[in-house]
Design a protein around this motif. Structure first.
Motif, PDB file in Angstrom:
ATOM      1  N   GLY A 300       0.814  -1.200   0.000  1.00  0.00           N
ATOM      2  CA  GLY A 300       0.000   0.000   0.000  1.00  0.00           C
ATOM      3  C   GLY A 300       0.847   1.249   0.000  1.00  0.00           C
ATOM      4  N   PRO A 301       0.222   2.419   0.008  1.00  0.00           N
ATOM      5  CA  PRO A 301      -1.240   2.629   0.059  1.00  0.00           C
ATOM      6  C   PRO A 301      -1.924   2.174  -1.229  1.00  0.00           C
ATOM      7  N   TYR A 302      -3.279   2.098  -1.167  1.00  0.00           N
ATOM      8  CA  TYR A 302      -4.060   1.521  -2.246  1.00  0.00           C
ATOM      9  C   TYR A 302      -5.035   2.532  -2.835  1.00  0.00           C
ATOM     10  N   THR A 303      -5.431   2.217  -4.069  1.00  0.00           N
ATOM     11  CA  THR A 303      -6.471   2.998  -4.740  1.00  0.00           C
ATOM     12  C   THR A 303      -7.670   2.098  -4.971  1.00  0.00           C
ATOM     13  N   PHE A 304      -8.856   2.568  -4.572  1.00  0.00           N
ATOM     14  CA  PHE A 304     -10.086   1.796  -4.724  1.00  0.00           C
ATOM     15  C   PHE A 304     -11.089   2.560  -5.576  1.00  0.00           C
ATOM     16  N   ARG A 305     -11.877   1.809  -6.324  1.00  0.00           N
ATOM     17  CA  ARG A 305     -13.020   2.373  -7.053  1.00  0.00           C
ATOM     18  C   ARG A 305     -14.284   1.743  -6.500  1.00  0.00           C
ATOM     19  N   ILE A 306     -15.178   2.587  -5.989  1.00  0.00           N
ATOM     20  CA  ILE A 306     -16.441   2.132  -5.402  1.00  0.00           C
ATOM     21  C   ILE A 306     -17.569   2.526  -6.341  1.00  0.00           C
ATOM     22  N   THR A 307     -18.432   1.569  -6.682  1.00  0.00           N
ATOM     23  CA  THR A 307     -19.564   1.831  -7.577  1.00  0.00           C
ATOM     24  C   THR A 307     -20.860   1.541  -6.841  1.00  0.00           C
ATOM     25  N   ILE A 314     -16.863   6.404  -7.438  1.00  0.00           N
ATOM     26  CA  ILE A 314     -15.913   7.339  -6.853  1.00  0.00           C
ATOM     27  C   ILE A 314     -14.583   6.602  -6.670  1.00  0.00           C
ATOM     28  N   ILE A 315     -13.498   7.302  -6.809  1.00  0.00           N
ATOM     29  CA  ILE A 315     -12.164   6.714  -6.667  1.00  0.00           C
ATOM     30  C   ILE A 315     -11.502   7.307  -5.430  1.00  0.00           C
ATOM     31  N   GLU A 316     -11.058   6.415  -4.568  1.00  0.00           N
ATOM     32  CA  GLU A 316     -10.377   6.813  -3.339  1.00  0.00           C
ATOM     33  C   GLU A 316      -8.913   6.366  -3.419  1.00  0.00           C
ATOM     34  N   GLU A 317      -7.999   7.323  -3.288  1.00  0.00           N
ATOM     35  CA  GLU A 317      -6.573   7.053  -3.410  1.00  0.00           C
ATOM     36  C   GLU A 317      -5.875   7.147  -2.054  1.00  0.00           C
ATOM     37  N   ASP A 318      -4.688   6.578  -2.011  1.00  0.00           N
ATOM     38  CA  ASP A 318      -3.828   6.675  -0.816  1.00  0.00           C
ATOM     39  C   ASP A 318      -4.488   6.119   0.441  1.00  0.00           C
ATOM     40  N   ILE A 319      -5.150   4.964   0.306  1.00  0.00           N
ATOM     41  CA  ILE A 319      -5.771   4.307   1.458  1.00  0.00           C
ATOM     42  C   ILE A 319      -4.753   3.352   2.074  1.00  0.00           C
ATOM     43  N   PRO A 320      -4.275   3.634   3.279  1.00  0.00           N
ATOM     44  CA  PRO A 320      -3.281   2.754   3.912  1.00  0.00           C
ATOM     45  C   PRO A 320      -3.952   1.527   4.518  1.00  0.00           C
ATOM     46  N   MET A 321      -3.163   0.513   4.770  1.00  0.00           N
ATOM     47  CA  MET A 321      -3.673  -0.658   5.473  1.00  0.00           C
ATOM     48  C   MET A 321      -3.387  -0.490   6.956  1.00  0.00           C
ATOM     49  N   ARG A 329     -10.534   7.335   6.891  1.00  0.00           N
ATOM     50  CA  ARG A 329     -11.432   8.308   6.265  1.00  0.00           C
ATOM     51  C   ARG A 329     -11.044   8.524   4.807  1.00  0.00           C
ATOM     52  N   GLY A 330     -12.046   8.399   3.919  1.00  0.00           N
ATOM     53  CA  GLY A 330     -11.814   8.696   2.518  1.00  0.00           C
ATOM     54  C   GLY A 330     -11.949  10.188   2.247  1.00  0.00           C
ATOM     55  N   LYS A 331     -12.173  10.523   0.966  1.00  0.00           N
ATOM     56  CA  LYS A 331     -12.245  11.935   0.593  1.00  0.00           C
ATOM     57  C   LYS A 331     -13.544  12.310  -0.121  1.00  0.00           C
ATOM     58  N   ASP A 332     -14.369  11.318  -0.483  1.00  0.00           N
ATOM     59  CA  ASP A 332     -15.539  11.605  -1.311  1.00  0.00           C
ATOM     60  C   ASP A 332     -16.709  10.731  -0.893  1.00  0.00           C
ATOM     61  N   ASN A 333     -17.889  11.059  -1.440  1.00  0.00           N
ATOM     62  CA  ASN A 333     -19.083  10.248  -1.246  1.00  0.00           C
ATOM     63  C   ASN A 333     -19.965  10.428  -2.471  1.00  0.00           C
ATOM     64  N   PHE A 334     -20.984   9.570  -2.602  1.00  0.00           N
ATOM     65  CA  PHE A 334     -21.864   9.652  -3.768  1.00  0.00           C
ATOM     66  C   PHE A 334     -22.797  10.856  -3.648  1.00  0.00           C
ATOM     67  N   PRO A 335     -22.982  11.601  -4.739  1.00  0.00           N
ATOM     68  CA  PRO A 335     -23.907  12.738  -4.681  1.00  0.00           C
ATOM     69  C   PRO A 335     -25.339  12.281  -4.499  1.00  0.00           C
ATOM     70  N   ILE A 336     -26.154  13.118  -3.897  1.00  0.00           N
ATOM     71  CA  ILE A 336     -27.561  12.794  -3.646  1.00  0.00           C
ATOM     72  C   ILE A 336     -28.339  12.798  -4.952  1.00  0.00           C
ATOM     73  N   ILE A 337     -29.197  11.782  -5.134  1.00  0.00           N
ATOM     74  CA  ILE A 337     -30.032  11.644  -6.326  1.00  0.00           C
ATOM     75  C   ILE A 337     -31.373  12.323  -6.083  1.00  0.00           C
ATOM     76  N   GLU A 338     -31.823  13.072  -7.052  1.00  0.00           N
ATOM     77  CA  GLU A 338     -33.153  13.676  -6.954  1.00  0.00           C
ATOM     78  C   GLU A 338     -34.195  12.580  -7.010  1.00  0.00           C
ATOM     79  N   GLU A 339     -35.151  12.601  -6.101  1.00  0.00           N
ATOM     80  CA  GLU A 339     -36.131  11.528  -5.969  1.00  0.00           C
ATOM     81  C   GLU A 339     -37.456  11.878  -6.619  1.00  0.00           C
TER      82      GLU A 339
END
Length: 344
Positions: A300-307, A314-321, A329-339
């Motif tokens: 590590g550190p690692y890069t992850f892609r969360i779908t 979203i892509i999260e970089e520099d995630i240590p083990m 703690r990551g750096k991003d989250n999914f934006p809110i969808i209009e319902e």
């Protein structure tokens, strides 16, 4: 044979053996094997079954056995529920497993063994449609007492620390990736409670929700016991980024990681393989960790892609083990969808 009630199903996920006995026969032995008659013959209605993830098949037992026990050759592939003359098998994740069925005489001596070969295929559910942000689901709600376990999704402590009420979700929905989803539950009178899905409800039917006692009584008197409900996915009310937690024992040779605090349910988690600069998908376990059986290739550190369920990444970089269950703690989250709510 390991036996867990649904609230503590994943208390020890690494040793995870999902064999749950519904004790519906008239007499139960001291070790919770199922008691029937008194001889030693045992016949199965099927010696092999095939199913999709989240679906269930039933194998009937006939004969004059005194008791029987079931043992799966691999952990985490199927969920087994047994009563006096039926074995209900639910697919947890893609894979193959053999279920050994041992029959005993009235003196609890092993007299006959049978094997059920089970193949679990990938789910065909289109989760972006089935669990769209506009879709309303229906079912029944019951309640249970929340213990000190982490729940099948290993998220109860996360929920408690953030003030979220929690619930268990029926297996057919839960196993589509609904662990960690935030849902709005509405009763017949229009009363609403929002809960985080942290546990699996092995019984019931699709759409059913088992609320904690606190969540249930916030919209209905406990004396009701069971009620008709509707529910839908809503965004987790957070302004913080996603979090990561590594499983104890993770290393560059074998690793498990969990994603928390995601606004919407997660479809997949991938890591960036630095040897060829491509993202590789990790296997999701039914206890809500993602596994790299051969590790992630480096320290590590690692890069992850969360779908998420709706195809957004979203892509999260520099995630240590980090060990010891420490939250990263990551750096991003999914934006809110209009319902715009619809009807299931």
């Amino acid at each position: 044979m390991t036996i867990y009630p649904h609230k503590s199903l994943i208390k020890r996920p690494v040793a995870f053996l999902l064999t749950i006995l519904l004790l519906t026969s008239p007499v139960v032995s001291a070790d919770n094997s199922v008691i029937s008659s008194a001889a030693t013959k045992l016949t199965l209605s099927a010696s092999s079954v095939t199913m999709r993830v989240g679906k269930q098949k039933t194998v009937k037992l006939t004969g004059s056995f005194a008791s029987f026990k079931t043992t799966a050759s691999k952990a985490g592939i199927v969920l087994i529920l047994s009563d006096a003359n039926k074995i209900r098998i639910r697919g947890l994740k893609k894979g193959s497993v053999k279920i050994k069925v041992d029959g005993y005489n009235k003196n609890n001596k092993l007299k006959v063994s049978k094997t059920i070969t089970v193949k679990v295929k990938k789910s065909l559910v289109d989760i972006s449609d089935e669990y769209s942000i506009d879709r309303i689901h229906t079912g029944e709600a019951t309640y249970y007492d929340l213990g000190d376990e982490e729940g099948s999704a290993c998220l109860n402590s996360f929920a408690e620390s953030n003030g979220y009420l929690t619930a268990a979700m029926q297996a057919e929905d839960f196993l589509q990736g609904m662990a960690g989803a935030y849902i709005e539950v509405t009763d017949k009178d229009g009363d609403v409670v929002n809960v985080l899905v942290t546990d699996l409800l092995p019984a019931g039917k699709k759409g059913d929700i088992d609320l904690t006692r606190e969540a249930f009584k916030s919209i209905e008197p406990l004396v009701t016991g069971r009620m008709d409900i509707s529910w839908r996915i809503i965004p987790l009310p957070t302004f913080d980024p996603v979090n990561f937690v590594w499983k104890s024992g993770s290393s560059k040779y074998w690793a498990q990681i969990q994603v928390r605090n995601h606004r919407y349910p997660i479809r997949s988690l991938e890591y960036l393989d630095t040897t060829d600069d491509t993202f590789k998908e990790l296997t999701r376990e039914c206890y809500n960790y993602f596994t790299a059986p051969d590790g992630l290739g480096c320290d590590g550190p690692y890069t992850f892609r969360i779908t998420d369920f709706y195809g957004r990444s979203i892509i999260e970089e520099d995630i240590p083990m980090k060990s010891g269950g420490k939250v990263i703690r990551g750096k991003d989250n999914f934006p809110i969808i209009e319902e715009k709510t619809g009807v299931h």
